[in-house]
Motif scaffolding. Structure first.
Motif, PDB file in Angstrom:
ATOM      1  N   LYS A 131       0.835  -1.209   0.000  1.00  0.00           N
ATOM      2  CA  LYS A 131       0.000   0.000   0.000  1.00  0.00           C
ATOM      3  C   LYS A 131       0.862   1.248   0.000  1.00  0.00           C
ATOM      4  CE  LYS A 131      -4.036  -1.990   2.271  1.00  0.00           C
ATOM      5  NZ  LYS A 131      -5.050  -1.819   3.355  1.00  0.00           N
ATOM      6  N   GLU A 132       0.238   2.341  -0.375  1.00  0.00           N
ATOM      7  CA  GLU A 132       0.946   3.613  -0.363  1.00  0.00           C
ATOM      8  C   GLU A 132       1.081   4.137   1.061  1.00  0.00           C
ATOM      9  OE1 GLU A 132      -0.265   5.346  -4.784  1.00  0.00           O
ATOM     10  OE2 GLU A 132      -0.877   6.404  -2.964  1.00  0.00           O
ATOM     11  N   ARG A 133       2.079   4.970   1.246  1.00  0.00           N
ATOM     12  CA  ARG A 133       2.246   5.617   2.545  1.00  0.00           C
ATOM     13  C   ARG A 133       1.102   6.599   2.752  1.00  0.00           C
ATOM     14  NH1 ARG A 133       8.253   7.321   4.176  1.00  0.00           N
ATOM     15  NH2 ARG A 133       8.433   5.157   3.444  1.00  0.00           N
ATOM     16  N   GLU A 134       0.506   6.558   3.932  1.00  0.00           N
ATOM     17  CA  GLU A 134      -0.629   7.439   4.219  1.00  0.00           C
ATOM     18  C   GLU A 134      -0.406   8.217   5.506  1.00  0.00           C
ATOM     19  OE1 GLU A 134      -4.324   5.533   5.116  1.00  0.00           O
ATOM     20  OE2 GLU A 134      -3.402   3.983   6.358  1.00  0.00           O
ATOM     21  N   GLY A 135      -0.918   9.440   5.531  1.00  0.00           N
ATOM     22  CA  GLY A 135      -0.807  10.270   6.719  1.00  0.00           C
ATOM     23  C   GLY A 135      -1.787   9.823   7.787  1.00  0.00           C
ATOM     24  N   VAL A 136      -1.320   9.820   9.020  1.00  0.00           N
ATOM     25  CA  VAL A 136      -2.120   9.378  10.155  1.00  0.00           C
ATOM     26  C   VAL A 136      -2.505  10.548  11.048  1.00  0.00           C
ATOM     27  CG1 VAL A 136      -2.079   7.970  12.252  1.00  0.00           C
ATOM     28  CG2 VAL A 136      -1.077   7.091  10.134  1.00  0.00           C
ATOM     29  N   SER A 137      -1.525  11.387  11.341  1.00  0.00           N
ATOM     30  CA  SER A 137      -1.760  12.487  12.261  1.00  0.00           C
ATOM     31  C   SER A 137      -0.643  13.501  12.116  1.00  0.00           C
ATOM     32  CB  SER A 137      -1.814  11.958  13.705  1.00  0.00           C
ATOM     33  OG  SER A 137      -2.089  12.984  14.612  1.00  0.00           O
ATOM     34  N   SER A 138      -0.916  14.723  12.538  1.00  0.00           N
ATOM     35  CA  SER A 138       0.113  15.751  12.521  1.00  0.00           C
ATOM     36  C   SER A 138      -0.105  16.709  13.671  1.00  0.00           C
ATOM     37  CB  SER A 138       0.139  16.492  11.179  1.00  0.00           C
ATOM     38  OG  SER A 138      -1.110  17.098  10.912  1.00  0.00           O
TER      39      SER A 138
ATOM     40  N   ASP B 282      -9.364  10.371   9.475  1.00  0.00           N
ATOM     41  CA  ASP B 282     -10.672   9.916   9.971  1.00  0.00           C
ATOM     42  C   ASP B 282     -10.590   8.506  10.552  1.00  0.00           C
ATOM     43  OD1 ASP B 282     -12.667  11.551   7.372  1.00  0.00           O
ATOM     44  OD2 ASP B 282     -11.847  12.283   9.267  1.00  0.00           O
ATOM     45  N   SER B 283      -9.735   7.680   9.989  1.00  0.00           N
ATOM     46  CA  SER B 283      -9.660   6.284  10.406  1.00  0.00           C
ATOM     47  C   SER B 283      -9.099   6.097  11.806  1.00  0.00           C
ATOM     48  CB  SER B 283      -8.810   5.491   9.405  1.00  0.00           C
ATOM     49  OG  SER B 283      -7.500   6.025   9.340  1.00  0.00           O
ATOM     50  N   VAL B 284      -8.446   7.113  12.365  1.00  0.00           N
ATOM     51  CA  VAL B 284      -7.833   6.959  13.679  1.00  0.00           C
ATOM     52  C   VAL B 284      -8.401   7.907  14.718  1.00  0.00           C
ATOM     53  CG1 VAL B 284      -5.696   6.184  12.592  1.00  0.00           C
ATOM     54  CG2 VAL B 284      -5.910   8.574  13.316  1.00  0.00           C
ATOM     55  N   LYS B 285      -9.300   8.779  14.327  1.00  0.00           N
ATOM     56  CA  LYS B 285      -9.882   9.728  15.283  1.00  0.00           C
ATOM     57  C   LYS B 285     -10.533   8.993  16.441  1.00  0.00           C
ATOM     58  CE  LYS B 285     -10.770  13.700  12.275  1.00  0.00           C
ATOM     59  NZ  LYS B 285     -11.798  14.479  11.544  1.00  0.00           N
ATOM     60  N   GLY B 286     -10.254   9.483  17.617  1.00  0.00           N
ATOM     61  CA  GLY B 286     -10.826   8.881  18.815  1.00  0.00           C
ATOM     62  C   GLY B 286     -10.014   7.737  19.377  1.00  0.00           C
TER      63      GLY B 286
ATOM     64  N   LEU C  36      -6.262  -0.905  19.383  1.00  0.00           N
ATOM     65  CA  LEU C  36      -5.627  -1.233  18.103  1.00  0.00           C
ATOM     66  C   LEU C  36      -6.325  -2.393  17.407  1.00  0.00           C
ATOM     67  CD1 LEU C  36      -1.904  -0.726  19.124  1.00  0.00           C
ATOM     68  CD2 LEU C  36      -3.207   0.601  17.462  1.00  0.00           C
ATOM     69  N   LYS C  37      -6.383  -2.286  16.086  1.00  0.00           N
ATOM     70  CA  LYS C  37      -7.013  -3.297  15.246  1.00  0.00           C
ATOM     71  C   LYS C  37      -5.972  -3.858  14.271  1.00  0.00           C
ATOM     72  CE  LYS C  37     -11.301  -0.608  15.248  1.00  0.00           C
ATOM     73  NZ  LYS C  37     -12.324   0.066  14.405  1.00  0.00           N
ATOM     74  N   PRO C  38      -6.166  -5.061  13.799  1.00  0.00           N
ATOM     75  CA  PRO C  38      -5.182  -5.657  12.873  1.00  0.00           C
ATOM     76  C   PRO C  38      -4.918  -4.808  11.638  1.00  0.00           C
ATOM     77  CG  PRO C  38      -6.640  -7.353  13.706  1.00  0.00           C
ATOM     78  CD  PRO C  38      -7.191  -6.038  14.195  1.00  0.00           C
ATOM     79  N   GLU C  39      -5.917  -4.060  11.191  1.00  0.00           N
ATOM     80  CA  GLU C  39      -5.735  -3.278   9.968  1.00  0.00           C
ATOM     81  C   GLU C  39      -4.793  -2.094  10.113  1.00  0.00           C
ATOM     82  OE1 GLU C  39      -8.679  -4.188  11.330  1.00  0.00           O
ATOM     83  OE2 GLU C  39     -10.144  -2.533  11.229  1.00  0.00           O
ATOM     84  N   VAL C  40      -4.364  -1.788  11.319  1.00  0.00           N
ATOM     85  CA  VAL C  40      -3.396  -0.696  11.483  1.00  0.00           C
ATOM     86  C   VAL C  40      -1.960  -1.209  11.416  1.00  0.00           C
ATOM     87  CG1 VAL C  40      -5.044   0.551  12.910  1.00  0.00           C
ATOM     88  CG2 VAL C  40      -3.156  -0.684  13.996  1.00  0.00           C
ATOM     89  N   THR C  41      -1.800  -2.504  11.196  1.00  0.00           N
ATOM     90  CA  THR C  41      -0.469  -3.072  11.068  1.00  0.00           C
ATOM     91  C   THR C  41       0.260  -2.423   9.904  1.00  0.00           C
ATOM     92  OG1 THR C  41      -1.067  -5.192  12.043  1.00  0.00           O
ATOM     93  CG2 THR C  41       0.812  -5.185  10.535  1.00  0.00           C
ATOM     94  N   ALA C  42       1.438  -1.882  10.186  1.00  0.00           N
ATOM     95  CA  ALA C  42       2.201  -1.157   9.172  1.00  0.00           C
ATOM     96  C   ALA C  42       3.528  -0.722   9.781  1.00  0.00           C
ATOM     97  CB  ALA C  42       1.430   0.075   8.694  1.00  0.00           C
TER      98      ALA C  42
END
Length: 125
Positions: free
Chosen positions: A42-49, A61-65, A85-91
Motif C-alpha cells: 500500500k501507499e504511505r498514508e498520513g495518520v496524524s500531525s 478519519d480512520s484513527v480519530k478517537g 488497536l485493530k489488525p488493519e493498522v499493522t504497518a
C-alpha cells in the motif's frame, strides 16, 4: 537533522502502543511533525500531525478517537498514543518533518523533507 522513531512492536487487538519520534539537529518549535504509516503493498498514508508551535493537531478519519498525538518540547519528542488497536493498522510507522509554512492536514509525502527510519507496528492475536 535527524528523526528517530521508536516504540513499535507486536500487540494484541484492543491493545495500546505509544510511538516516539525524537528530533535532533533543528529547532522543533517551528515545524509541523507528521506520522505516516505504510502497510505492505500500500501507499504511505498520513495518520496524524501536530503543529509544535501551538500544539494544534489533526487526525485521519480512520484513527480519530483512538490515536492521540502530542509533543514534549523539553525532550524534542513527538508521541503517537495508539489505543484500541485493530489488525488493519499493522504497518511501518514513520515520523517526518513538514516543510515550513504548510500547516496541518497536509499529508503528501513530498511536502515532508526529513523522515525517521520507521518502526513496525503489528496487531495480531
Amino acid at each position: 537533522v535527524q528523526l528517530q522513531a521508536s516504540g513499535g512492536g507486536l500487540v494484541q487487538p484492543g491493545g495500546s502502543l505509544r510511538l516516539s519520534c525524537a528530533a535532533s539537529g533543528f529547532a522543533l518549535d517551528y515545524y509541523v511533525i507528521g506520522w505516516f504509516r505504510q502497510a505492505p503493498g500500500k501507499e504511505r498514508e498520513g495518520v496524524s500531525s501536530i503543529d509544535i508551535s501551538d500544539g494544534s493537531t489533526d487526525y485521519a478519519d480512520s484513527v480519530k478517537g483512538r490515536f492521540t498525538i502530542s509533543r514534549d518540547n523539553a525532550k524534542n519528542t513527538v508521541y503517537l498514543q495508539m489505543n484500541s488497536l485493530k489488525p488493519e493498522v499493522t504497518a511501518v510507522y514513520y515520523c517526518a518533518r513538514q516543510l515550513l509554512g504548510l500547516g496541518l492536514r497536509i499529508y503528501s509525502p513530498h511536502d515532508y523533507d526529513f523522515w525517521g527510519q520507521g518502526t513496525q507496528v503489528t496487531v495480531s492475536s
